[in-house]
Design a protein around this motif. Structure first.
Motif, PDB file in Angstrom:
ATOM      1  N   PHE A   1      17.979  24.274  60.526  1.00  0.00           N
ATOM      2  CA  PHE A   1      18.379  24.421  62.278  1.00  0.00           C
ATOM      3  C   PHE A   1      17.244  25.623  63.400  1.00  0.00           C
ATOM      4  CE2 PHE A   1      20.671  25.978  66.006  1.00  0.00           C
ATOM      5  CZ  PHE A   1      21.076  25.072  66.820  1.00  0.00           C
ATOM      6  N   ARG A   2      17.455  26.770  62.429  1.00  0.00           N
ATOM      7  CA  ARG A   2      16.796  27.725  63.154  1.00  0.00           C
ATOM      8  C   ARG A   2      14.417  26.670  64.032  1.00  0.00           C
ATOM      9  NH1 ARG A   2      19.361  30.656  60.263  1.00  0.00           N
ATOM     10  NH2 ARG A   2      17.255  32.031  58.935  1.00  0.00           N
ATOM     11  N   GLN A   3      14.575  26.584  62.449  1.00  0.00           N
ATOM     12  CA  GLN A   3      13.146  26.463  62.368  1.00  0.00           C
ATOM     13  C   GLN A   3      13.077  24.797  63.427  1.00  0.00           C
ATOM     14  OE1 GLN A   3      10.636  27.811  60.484  1.00  0.00           O
ATOM     15  NE2 GLN A   3       9.149  26.421  61.913  1.00  0.00           N
ATOM     16  N   ARG A   4      13.911  24.358  63.021  1.00  0.00           N
ATOM     17  CA  ARG A   4      13.699  23.296  64.189  1.00  0.00           C
ATOM     18  C   ARG A   4      13.935  23.936  65.471  1.00  0.00           C
ATOM     19  NH1 ARG A   4      15.194  17.815  64.312  1.00  0.00           N
ATOM     20  NH2 ARG A   4      16.002  17.706  62.208  1.00  0.00           N
ATOM     21  N   LEU A   5      14.440  24.366  66.262  1.00  0.00           N
ATOM     22  CA  LEU A   5      15.081  25.726  67.224  1.00  0.00           C
ATOM     23  C   LEU A   5      13.680  25.875  68.111  1.00  0.00           C
ATOM     24  CD1 LEU A   5      18.264  26.856  67.396  1.00  0.00           C
ATOM     25  CD2 LEU A   5      17.527  24.701  69.042  1.00  0.00           C
ATOM     26  N   LEU A   6      12.269  26.825  66.953  1.00  0.00           N
ATOM     27  CA  LEU A   6      11.427  27.508  66.796  1.00  0.00           C
ATOM     28  C   LEU A   6      10.319  26.449  67.628  1.00  0.00           C
ATOM     29  CD1 LEU A   6      11.235  29.449  64.263  1.00  0.00           C
ATOM     30  CD2 LEU A   6      11.649  29.982  66.766  1.00  0.00           C
ATOM     31  N   GLU A   7      10.634  24.507  67.201  1.00  0.00           N
ATOM     32  CA  GLU A   7       9.632  24.018  67.384  1.00  0.00           C
ATOM     33  C   GLU A   7       9.852  22.892  68.727  1.00  0.00           C
ATOM     34  OE1 GLU A   7      10.104  20.712  64.746  1.00  0.00           O
ATOM     35  OE2 GLU A   7       8.908  22.872  63.006  1.00  0.00           O
ATOM     36  N   THR A   8      11.093  23.667  69.332  1.00  0.00           N
ATOM     37  CA  THR A   8      11.103  22.697  70.912  1.00  0.00           C
ATOM     38  C   THR A   8      11.206  23.562  72.076  1.00  0.00           C
ATOM     39  OG1 THR A   8      13.525  24.333  71.242  1.00  0.00           O
ATOM     40  CG2 THR A   8      14.025  22.574  70.036  1.00  0.00           C
ATOM     41  N   ARG A   9      10.469  22.573  72.991  1.00  0.00           N
ATOM     42  CA  ARG A   9       9.595  22.808  74.081  1.00  0.00           C
ATOM     43  C   ARG A   9      10.312  22.495  75.308  1.00  0.00           C
ATOM     44  NH1 ARG A   9       7.670  24.754  70.687  1.00  0.00           N
ATOM     45  NH2 ARG A   9       5.299  24.494  70.019  1.00  0.00           N
ATOM     46  N   THR A  10      11.658  22.049  75.364  1.00  0.00           N
ATOM     47  CA  THR A  10      11.762  21.946  76.695  1.00  0.00           C
ATOM     48  C   THR A  10      13.310  21.836  76.755  1.00  0.00           C
ATOM     49  OG1 THR A  10      12.541  19.689  76.306  1.00  0.00           O
ATOM     50  CG2 THR A  10      10.910  20.407  77.660  1.00  0.00           C
ATOM     51  N   VAL A  11      14.318  22.277  77.554  1.00  0.00           N
ATOM     52  CA  VAL A  11      16.107  22.628  77.149  1.00  0.00           C
ATOM     53  C   VAL A  11      16.540  21.337  76.631  1.00  0.00           C
ATOM     54  CG1 VAL A  11      18.060  23.023  78.960  1.00  0.00           C
ATOM     55  CG2 VAL A  11      15.536  24.258  79.623  1.00  0.00           C
ATOM     56  N   GLU A  12      16.185  20.303  77.530  1.00  0.00           N
ATOM     57  CA  GLU A  12      17.214  19.469  76.560  1.00  0.00           C
ATOM     58  C   GLU A  12      16.666  18.436  74.769  1.00  0.00           C
ATOM     59  OE1 GLU A  12      18.661  17.438  78.030  1.00  0.00           O
ATOM     60  OE2 GLU A  12      18.921  18.186  80.049  1.00  0.00           O
ATOM     61  N   GLU A  13      15.869  18.924  74.982  1.00  0.00           N
ATOM     62  CA  GLU A  13      14.821  19.481  73.258  1.00  0.00           C
ATOM     63  C   GLU A  13      16.092  19.952  73.160  1.00  0.00           C
ATOM     64  OE1 GLU A  13      11.004  19.416  72.494  1.00  0.00           O
ATOM     65  OE2 GLU A  13      10.163  17.872  73.350  1.00  0.00           O
ATOM     66  N   PHE A  14      15.693  21.134  73.173  1.00  0.00           N
ATOM     67  CA  PHE A  14      17.202  22.495  72.486  1.00  0.00           C
ATOM     68  C   PHE A  14      18.620  22.000  72.337  1.00  0.00           C
ATOM     69  CE2 PHE A  14      19.210  26.601  72.059  1.00  0.00           C
ATOM     70  CZ  PHE A  14      18.255  27.336  71.592  1.00  0.00           C
ATOM     71  N   LYS A  15      19.231  21.648  73.078  1.00  0.00           N
ATOM     72  CA  LYS A  15      20.407  19.993  73.563  1.00  0.00           C
ATOM     73  C   LYS A  15      20.348  19.739  72.532  1.00  0.00           C
ATOM     74  CE  LYS A  15      21.044  20.934  78.303  1.00  0.00           C
ATOM     75  NZ  LYS A  15      21.728  20.210  79.330  1.00  0.00           N
ATOM     76  N   GLU A  16      19.650  18.831  72.623  1.00  0.00           N
ATOM     77  CA  GLU A  16      19.715  17.703  71.359  1.00  0.00           C
ATOM     78  C   GLU A  16      19.666  18.596  69.758  1.00  0.00           C
ATOM     79  OE1 GLU A  16      16.251  14.842  71.635  1.00  0.00           O
ATOM     80  OE2 GLU A  16      16.860  14.801  73.517  1.00  0.00           O
ATOM     81  N   ALA A  17      18.890  19.517  69.747  1.00  0.00           N
ATOM     82  CA  ALA A  17      19.069  20.094  68.525  1.00  0.00           C
ATOM     83  C   ALA A  17      20.658  20.866  68.496  1.00  0.00           C
ATOM     84  CB  ALA A  17      17.993  21.147  68.126  1.00  0.00           C
TER      85      ALA A  17
END
Length: 864
Positions: A253-269
């Protein structure tokens, strides 16, 4: 030493670690950016479970060279208190607050991406600034500088200390062979702030990993949780922090968050991770259920063949209990762990707990049966039946007693005999024999397995109903005393008797009798008015009237107060713990003896209500069974069947409450054998006209608790008691049964000196002590409490608050249904009370799941 500010980090080792960690100091250095790998610094510490999260205090010291030199020169020193504890990973399937925490955070959207600050103070200031800018969750009276201060331990510390420490943090740890590895890429900071009005959560994603000291060498995510102080136990800063810490403990999960670029992607994760954690919890629950179902027969569904194996349950009970039968006599007597003192106090408690209800119900039976079953016969039956049960039962901690429903059945039998001119002893014996016959059938066909269908919630409804009946019996008894003494009904009887004697002297055919309604009434009224003080004095010489009623009320309440105060004395800080435990175990005998002496000796001039004593030459006279016709014997069979339903439910239900998992009994159960033994015992009692007995609530659970070793534990500020072990012995039941039998020698003196108000106080004491661990009563009390006072129980964590109250309301409705039938003034309506208890099973399985989700029902019926 350089003039620039130097930031030092210090990790205080855990006090209970197997090997203490090395204290280290690291200078702040610019870490290299690494998006894929995480550095885990291994620390020599005690090995912990891989499914735990550990509190750790990050020591952050800001010092100036001049100040350091001054402190060293002055020899100044400050004390640092470090505390760590383990937290369980949050169960996203069972704990409803986990989803609500995530939903609240998604609505608030306090996410900072690509934070460029490098120091921890700057990162936290940016997060607090985000709180201040939020128009929907603004805190008008909150000072950001003050918030920044309370996050560290130097708030309120002396100025010369210069100690700048994070107060409360949560980090993930993993147990290894060499020690503990900390998850150093994320840090959860929690804090309770008095000036806040609502909870706040902010997550900051740093552009580069920052080295903030030992165990925090590569921090990429910072979670800040702020909450007000008065919050529900499931909404505290620790609980909210545990929710997000559980999510961030997953490296994928932390690795997935490192790849997010926007707040919406962060929420989806975050949403995706919540879904994955819910599925993982479901798999664990299913595997755990499958494992327990293979290890315990109690989880197997009932099948028809289970009831067709004649006597299998009895054979299994004997095979289970017979090997440990000698231990029932030697445990606590022989060996290192002696419990002789506890056995003595428990025996005395059990003696009084059995003797006084026996006297009360014996006095009631004496009135309803016109002396056929009196106090003497009730005591004799109690002693003999309990003695046999203590010797041969499979669960000797269950206490047998004649109860109020049994007294009701005896009253109905007496009424039938009066209406149809039947011999009471013969009809009573035939009813008891039919009852024993049906109980034997239930035991041989393993019908006790049906009790698996009774959920915890159903058992607690019936248990609370029994407690209420004790209160009602005490109130009814006190009302009778007030009607007799306080409201002066005896004076009316006195005047009526005077008038009747005058009429009898005049004769019914005299002329004076014809003018009785005119002249005699006037003359009597005149004479009575002139002699009123004389008559009042004469009547008060015979009865003390209002003095008796008021003293009876005080004696009853005093018995309750002293008994319950001593019962709770083990929780007080006074005296030695061993003395407190003895006083708590002997609370009931001390209260009964104290207020019996007060009533009998302290107020000798005031007459008190006492039970009637009829001396008998022969207690064991067998009934003449041939006095009844076949039709009467057939009608006795119907009564016997209804009575057997009461016996079946009461015996198995009380045994189940005594064998509850929280009592930690280890020698096994014997439902089928004990039911057969009850049938045999009551066969003898029926033939000799002695009152029937069966398992009694709450005496049996109180007996278990009296033999238990209890310790207090604290969870989230709530103190609760848990049973560590129980001495499973037959000696206490044997001793109490023998003492009840020897008490026949104490009739009429001194037992008759125990006034009825003391018996009523005993009923109130038993009712009050029996609801201590009743979950239904606890949930009813939640309706009167504020949310911050809710205990952190399993159902509070797993079930929405509204669903809890719905379920409690439905249970209260079922309780009222039991009260309508069980306390009805119509005797025949009370006789179908066992059928009402059976109807509660389909209500639980068929009706309630249509109102409340099945998973919530199962959670509230669970033990933990």
């Amino acid at each position: 030493m350089a003039m620039a500010t130097r930031r030092l980090f210090h990790l205080q080792p855990c006090e209970n670690s197997a090997t203490m960690s090395q204290n280290g100091f690291l200078e702040d250095a610019a870490p290299e950016e690494n998006l894929e790998d995480e550095v885990c610094d291994t620390v020599n510490s005690s090995v912990v479970s891989g499914e735990s999260i550990r509190f750790f205090v990050n020591v952050n010291l800001d010092t100036q060279p001049s100040q350091t030199a001054e402190t060293e020169a002055s020899g100044g020193c400050v004390l640092l208190h470090t505390s760590r504890k383990y937290l369980k990973l949050k169960n996203f399937e069972e704990e409803i607050r986990a989803h609500r925490d995530i939903d609240g955070f998604l609505a608030q959207a306090s996410i900072i991406l690509n934070e460029t600050a490098t120091s921890l103070d700057d990162v936290l200031r940016a997060m607090l600034h985000r709180f201040a800018q939020d128009p929907h969750h603004a805190e008008p009276g909150c000072d950001m500088d003050l918030l920044m201060t309370v996050l560290f331990t130097d708030a309120g510390a002396p100025l010369e200390s210069n100690v700048h420490l994070l107060s409360d943090t949560i980090q993930g740890v993993t147990a290894t062979v060499t020690g503990v590895q900390y998850q150093q890429s994320w840090l959860c900071i929690i804090c309770t702030v008095k000036s806040l009005q609502r909870r706040h959560v902010c997550i900051s994603h740093l552009v580069r990993p920052q080295n903030w000291g030992e165990n925090s060498c590569e921090v990429r995510f910072v979670i800040l949780v702020l909450t007000p102080p008065k919050m529900k136990s499931t909404k505290t800063a620790t609980e909210v922090g545990r929710t997000f810490a559980t999510m961030f403990s997953d490296m994928t999960f932390r690795q997935r968050l490192l790849e997010t670029r926007t707040v919406e992607e962060f929420k989806e994760a975050l949403v995706h991770q919540r879904h994955l954690l819910t599925l993982v919890s479901q798999r664990r629950r299913k595997s755990s259920t499958k494992y327990h179902s293979t290890c315990s027969i109690s989880h197997k569904p009932l099948q028809r063949k289970d009831f067709l194996s004649l006597g299998k349950g009895i054979r299994d009970d004997i095979a289970r209990r017979f090997p440990v039968y000698p231990l029932d006599f030697t445990e606590g007597i022989m060996g290192d762990h002696s419990a002789v003192g506890k056995y003595i106090t428990t025996t005395i408690f059990l003696y009084f707990a059995c003797l006084l209800p026996t006297i009360a119900f014996g006095s009631l039976n004496d009135e309803t049966t016109k002396g056929a079953i009196d106090v003497q016969k009730t005591m004799a039956g109690q002693s003999i039946g309990s003695l046999l049960y203590a010797l041969f039962s499979g669960q000797p901690l269950v206490v047998l007693l004649t109860t109020a429903p049994l007294a009701l059945y005896i009253h109905v039998i007496q009424g039938i005999c009066d209406d149809y001119q039947l011999d009471f002893k013969a009809f009573y014996a035939w009813t008891g024999l039919w009852n024993s016959f049906f109980l034997g059938l239930y035991a041989f066909f393993n019908l006790s397995l049906v009790m698996k269908l009774f959920k915890r919630s159903t058992e607690e409804i019936i248990a609370l109903f029994i407690s209420i009946t004790f209160v009602v019996d005490a109130v009814k008894g006190m009302v009778k005393i007030f009607r007799k003494y306080y409201y002066g009904h005896h004076l009316d009887d006195y005047y009526t008797g005077k008038t009747a004697s005058l009429v009898s002297l005049l004769g019914p055919n005299t002329s004076l009798h014809a003018d009785l309604n005119t002249s005699l009434h006037a003359d009597l009224n005149t004479s009575l008015l002139t002699r009123l003080p004389e008559l009042t004095t004469e009547a008060s010489h015979v009865h003390t009237g209002r003095d008796t009623a008021v003293l009876s009320l005080l004696i009853m309440l005093g018995t309750l107060w002293l008994g319950y105060t001593l019962y709770q004395f083990r929780r007080r800080p006074y005296l030695h713990p061993y003395v407190r435990e003895i006083l708590s175990d002997l609370a009931l005998p001390i209260a009964v003896l104290t207020f019996s002496l007060i009533a009998s000796y302290g107020f000798q001039e005031i007459e008190m209500s006492k039970f009637r004593y009829n001396p008998r030459e022969n207690l064991f006279e067998m009934a003449q069974m041939d006095l009844l016709s076949p039709e009467a014997i057939s009608s006795a069979m119907g009564l016997g069947f209804l009575l057997s339903m009461l016996f079946f439910i009461e015996q198995n239900l009380v045994a189940a409450l005594a064998n509850a998992p929280e009592n930690r009994l280890v020698k096994g159960t014997a439902y089928h054998w004990d039911l057969l033994l009850i049938a045999l015992i009551n066969t003898g009692l029926s033939l000799f006209g002695l009152p029937w007995i069966h398992a009694a609530y709450p005496h049996s659970p109180l007996h278990v608790r009296a033999l238990a070793f209890v310790e207090e534990r604290v969870e989230h500020g709530h103190i609760y008691e848990t049973i560590v072990s129980v001495k499973e012995t037959r000696l206490t039941s044997l001793g109490a049964s023998i003492l009840v039998g020897l008490s026949l020698l104490l009739l009429p003196f001194p037992l008759q000196w125990i006034p009825k108000p003391v018996l009523y106080g005993l009923f109130l004491y038993i009712a009050l002590t029996s609801i201590d661990c009743n979950q239904l009563f606890e949930r009813v009390a939640l309706l009167l409490k504020e949310q911050t006072a809710y205990p952190p129980t399993h159902y509070i964590r797993r079930v929405p608050q509204r669903q809890i109250h719905y379920f409690t309301g439905l249970q209260v409705l079922q309780l009222l249904l039991l009260c309508v039938f069980g306390m009805s003034p119509l005797p025949y309506m009370k006789m179908i009370f066992p059928l009402i208890m059976i109807i509660m099973v389909p209500i639980r399985y068929n009706l309630l799941p249509r109102i409340i989700e099945a998973k919530y029902l199962d959670a509230m019926d669970a033990e933990h």
